[in-house]
Write a protein that holds these residues in place. Structure first.
Motif, PDB file in Angstrom:
ATOM      1  N   UNK A 314     -37.952  -4.003  75.824  1.00  0.00           N
ATOM      2  CA  UNK A 314     -39.003  -4.427  74.889  1.00  0.00           C
ATOM      3  C   UNK A 314     -38.883  -3.770  73.521  1.00  0.00           C
ATOM      4  N   UNK A 315     -38.105  -2.721  73.434  1.00  0.00           N
ATOM      5  CA  UNK A 315     -38.019  -1.928  72.212  1.00  0.00           C
ATOM      6  C   UNK A 315     -37.275  -2.693  71.116  1.00  0.00           C
ATOM      7  N   UNK A 316     -37.936  -2.880  69.985  1.00  0.00           N
ATOM      8  CA  UNK A 316     -37.319  -3.586  68.856  1.00  0.00           C
ATOM      9  C   UNK A 316     -37.001  -2.659  67.697  1.00  0.00           C
ATOM     10  N   UNK A 317     -37.284  -1.371  67.856  1.00  0.00           N
ATOM     11  CA  UNK A 317     -37.151  -0.457  66.724  1.00  0.00           C
ATOM     12  C   UNK A 317     -36.274   0.759  67.030  1.00  0.00           C
ATOM     13  N   UNK A 318     -35.498   0.725  68.114  1.00  0.00           N
ATOM     14  CA  UNK A 318     -34.576   1.819  68.401  1.00  0.00           C
ATOM     15  C   UNK A 318     -35.255   3.130  68.691  1.00  0.00           C
ATOM     16  N   UNK A 319     -36.329   3.100  69.510  1.00  0.00           N
ATOM     17  CA  UNK A 319     -37.081   4.323  69.785  1.00  0.00           C
ATOM     18  C   UNK A 319     -37.018   4.759  71.251  1.00  0.00           C
ATOM     19  N   UNK A 320     -36.383   3.967  72.113  1.00  0.00           N
ATOM     20  CA  UNK A 320     -36.389   4.277  73.540  1.00  0.00           C
ATOM     21  C   UNK A 320     -35.021   4.784  73.985  1.00  0.00           C
ATOM     22  N   UNK A 321     -35.036   5.917  74.700  1.00  0.00           N
ATOM     23  CA  UNK A 321     -33.852   6.448  75.376  1.00  0.00           C
ATOM     24  C   UNK A 321     -34.023   6.152  76.862  1.00  0.00           C
ATOM     25  N   UNK A 322     -33.164   5.294  77.384  1.00  0.00           N
ATOM     26  CA  UNK A 322     -33.250   4.886  78.785  1.00  0.00           C
ATOM     27  C   UNK A 322     -32.355   5.798  79.619  1.00  0.00           C
ATOM     28  N   UNK A 323     -32.936   6.453  80.635  1.00  0.00           N
ATOM     29  CA  UNK A 323     -32.193   7.391  81.489  1.00  0.00           C
ATOM     30  C   UNK A 323     -32.118   6.809  82.899  1.00  0.00           C
ATOM     31  N   UNK A 324     -30.904   6.709  83.418  1.00  0.00           N
ATOM     32  CA  UNK A 324     -30.688   6.231  84.780  1.00  0.00           C
ATOM     33  C   UNK A 324     -29.873   7.227  85.584  1.00  0.00           C
ATOM     34  N   UNK A 325     -29.801   6.994  86.879  1.00  0.00           N
ATOM     35  CA  UNK A 325     -29.099   7.915  87.768  1.00  0.00           C
ATOM     36  C   UNK A 325     -28.515   7.159  88.954  1.00  0.00           C
ATOM     37  N   UNK A 326     -27.445   7.718  89.528  1.00  0.00           N
ATOM     38  CA  UNK A 326     -26.866   7.181  90.755  1.00  0.00           C
ATOM     39  C   UNK A 326     -27.270   8.006  91.978  1.00  0.00           C
ATOM     40  N   UNK A 327     -28.177   8.953  91.796  1.00  0.00           N
ATOM     41  CA  UNK A 327     -28.575   9.825  92.903  1.00  0.00           C
ATOM     42  C   UNK A 327     -29.347   9.076  93.980  1.00  0.00           C
ATOM     43  N   UNK A 328     -30.097   8.054  93.607  1.00  0.00           N
ATOM     44  CA  UNK A 328     -30.873   7.299  94.587  1.00  0.00           C
ATOM     45  C   UNK A 328     -30.115   6.078  95.083  1.00  0.00           C
ATOM     46  N   UNK A 329     -29.403   5.401  94.188  1.00  0.00           N
ATOM     47  CA  UNK A 329     -28.688   4.188  94.583  1.00  0.00           C
ATOM     48  C   UNK A 329     -27.415   4.484  95.350  1.00  0.00           C
ATOM     49  N   UNK A 330     -26.817   5.678  95.121  1.00  0.00           N
ATOM     50  CA  UNK A 330     -25.595   6.048  95.834  1.00  0.00           C
ATOM     51  C   UNK A 330     -25.779   7.391  96.535  1.00  0.00           C
ATOM     52  N   UNK A 331     -25.400   8.477  95.855  1.00  0.00           N
ATOM     53  CA  UNK A 331     -25.461   9.804  96.477  1.00  0.00           C
ATOM     54  C   UNK A 331     -25.938  10.845  95.470  1.00  0.00           C
ATOM     55  N   UNK A 332     -26.866  11.723  95.845  1.00  0.00           N
ATOM     56  CA  UNK A 332     -27.270  12.791  94.926  1.00  0.00           C
ATOM     57  C   UNK A 332     -26.102  13.705  94.552  1.00  0.00           C
ATOM     58  N   UNK A 333     -25.177  13.917  95.501  1.00  0.00           N
ATOM     59  CA  UNK A 333     -24.068  14.838  95.265  1.00  0.00           C
ATOM     60  C   UNK A 333     -23.053  14.360  94.247  1.00  0.00           C
ATOM     61  N   UNK A 334     -23.116  13.100  93.836  1.00  0.00           N
ATOM     62  CA  UNK A 334     -22.201  12.622  92.806  1.00  0.00           C
ATOM     63  C   UNK A 334     -22.476  13.283  91.465  1.00  0.00           C
ATOM     64  N   UNK A 335     -23.740  13.658  91.237  1.00  0.00           N
ATOM     65  CA  UNK A 335     -24.184  14.236  89.965  1.00  0.00           C
ATOM     66  C   UNK A 335     -23.753  13.374  88.790  1.00  0.00           C
ATOM     67  N   UNK A 336     -24.123  12.103  88.851  1.00  0.00           N
ATOM     68  CA  UNK A 336     -23.838  11.187  87.758  1.00  0.00           C
ATOM     69  C   UNK A 336     -25.129  10.489  87.325  1.00  0.00           C
TER      70      UNK A 336
END
Length: 484
Positions: A314-336
């Motif tokens: 929804x951001x039209x002004x370049x104000x959002x930093x989107x943070x994602x992780x693979x700890x839940x979808x894959x493995x916490x031990x990947x640390x990615x």
């Protein structure tokens, strides 16, 4: 007599910008020297502010900083208390005498670990930990095969450290995945690969926070390690309450410049931020020249309805930093993990990442890229969403049968845990202890609260517990609630 009254709290002049620093230093010195003993309860922020004739916000900020450093801990209705950890560490070695100029960066366990192991005793038989996926169902054979191929390919390439922004192949895979699964519009150039979401928070804090000046708004209750990352960078923290629609945007301080939210599955309560409030938040950020850190930690697992657009979408002004992780979808031990960053901030984040570690493990990055490109992540997500949906429904039914109307499940359509409100419970910590004695691990919501007047209840994860074991675990939890 209140121990605070016996302290010589020499503060800066009222109205001075140094008053927070002087209050923080005076209280920390009192803890380190033992004048405020381990376990001592401190006055409420309102009472101490009245006693010292300072702003309550100043006292709250001082308490938050001391908590992030490990000197204090919020204990729900038991108040804010001194923790013994800093004194114990100080007594174990000569470090303070050798290097007295080193700034102590110490944290309470609740601010550094999402799921700390019990200090003693056998592991509980019924674990309702938050943020833990079903590791036994991950396709390790597929991952092992892809890792072997990736290692062979790396052996044929020139020796180098790789791209600090992240493997180009992984950044392409991430951009494609979040575009399809979360409607996050980005290119590989927008993606910065990190060592888990926690490094993402750390990098953002280093780039965006001006020590002692920048005010950061965090959800209350919220994710303590994110608070810790901001606090260690010198941020002034503002704990903002949430309601059924998510973060209370109307309660954001006018001077906050960073707003941290979990809009798709509020942590730890579980509700989603409404569409109207998302628009309000983005408009407020634009008006106040603020930025938003969107932590989208487990929303890929969705069980009902159409997912609301991410704030980044929804951001039209370049104000959002989107943070994602693979700890839940894959493995916490990947640390990615990864950040999808606005163009104006990418260079600073990349430079900071390069200084931090030169980049993440290339073998892991390229293996995960192959896992995504081969369709294995999508198949795994579909399979696990069906499994988690069954566990979620089993958990809801078990709560209704064993706990009755006094237990209120917070509505949530995504994620790996549910928030359970228990407004009639007087001592939730005692309930957690009795449950653990009965072999049940559950987490009190107060563990995630920045202030002690937050909701009373539990966060119950269902990712790592078999559906067949959920009913018995909740039955034992019900006995613990009734004091048995």
């Amino acid at each position: 007599m209140d121990p605070i009254l016996a302290l010589d709290l020499t503060l800066a002049q009222p109205g001075s910008r140094a008053i927070l620093k002087s209050l923080h230093g005076a209280l920390r010195e009192a803890v380190v020297t033992g004048r405020l003993a381990a376990g001592q309860r401190l006055p409420s922020s309102r009472d101490l502010a009245r006693l010292l004739n300072v702003s309550r916000n100043t006292v709250v900020a001082a308490y938050d900083l001391l908590a992030s450093e490990g000197y204090l801990r919020a204990a729900g209705r038991a108040g804010t208390r001194v923790t013994g950890e800093p004194q114990q560490r100080r007594a174990k070695g000569p470090g303070a005498a050798i290097a007295p100029w080193v700034r102590p960066l110490r944290f309470a366990a609740s601010d550094t670990l999402s799921n700390p192991a019990p200090a003693h005793g056998p592991a509980p038989a019924f674990r309702f930990d938050t943020g833990v996926p079903a590791l036994d169902l991950f396709p390790f054979d597929v991952y092992r095969r892809l890792s072997a191929r990736t290692l062979q390919a790396l052996a044929r390439q020139p020796a180098d450290y790789g791209d600090p922004q992240g493997s180009p192949r992984l950044r392409r895979a991430i951009a494609s995945h979040v575009s399809a699964s979360r409607a996050v519009a980005c290119t590989p150039d927008d993606v910065l690969v990190t060592a888990g979401a926690q490094q993402a928070f750390d990098l953002l804090a280093r780039v965006l926070v001006r020590p002692g000046q920048t005010m950061v708004a965090v959800e209350d209750p919220g994710y303590p390690p994110l608070r810790a990352a901001m606090a260690v960078a010198g941020a002034r923290l503002a704990a903002v309450p949430v309601d059924a629609e998510g973060l209370r945007v109307d309660r954001l301080p006018r001077t906050c410049r960073i707003i941290c939210v979990t809009p798709s599955h509020q942590f730890p309560l579980g509700m989603a931020m409404s569409a109207a409030r998302r628009r309000t938040l983005l408009e407020l950020a634009r008006q106040r020249d603020a930025v938003v850190v969107e932590d989208d930690y487990d929303a890929e697992f969705r069980y009902a309805g159409r997912p609301l657009d991410a704030l980044q979408t929804l951001d039209e002004h370049g104000r959002v930093f989107y943070v994602g992780t693979f700890s839940k979808t894959m493995l916490p031990g990947l640390r990615l993990g990864f950040i999808v960053a606005p163009a104006w901030a990418r260079a600073a984040l990349l430079q900071t990442k390069q200084v931090a570690d030169f980049g993440c493990n290339r073998l892991t990055q390229d293996t995960v890229a192959a896992f995504i490109d081969g369709g294995h992540l999508l198949r795994h997500l579909r399979r696990m969403t069906r499994l988690y949906a069954e566990r979620r429904e089993t958990l809801i039914d078990a709560i209704g049968a064993a706990l009755g109307p006094a237990a209120q499940v917070v509505p949530a359509a995504a994620g790996l845990h549910l928030g359970l409100l228990l407004p009639q419970v007087q001592d939730i910590d005692a309930v957690v202890q009795r449950a653990r004695a009965a072999g049940v691990a559950a987490e009190a919501l107060s563990r995630y609260a920045a202030k002690r007047d937050g909701p009373v209840g539990l966060a119950l994860g269902f990712g790592a517990i078999d559906a067949q074991r959920i009913g018995e675990g909740i039955r034992r939890l019900g006995l613990a609630l009734r004091g048995r």
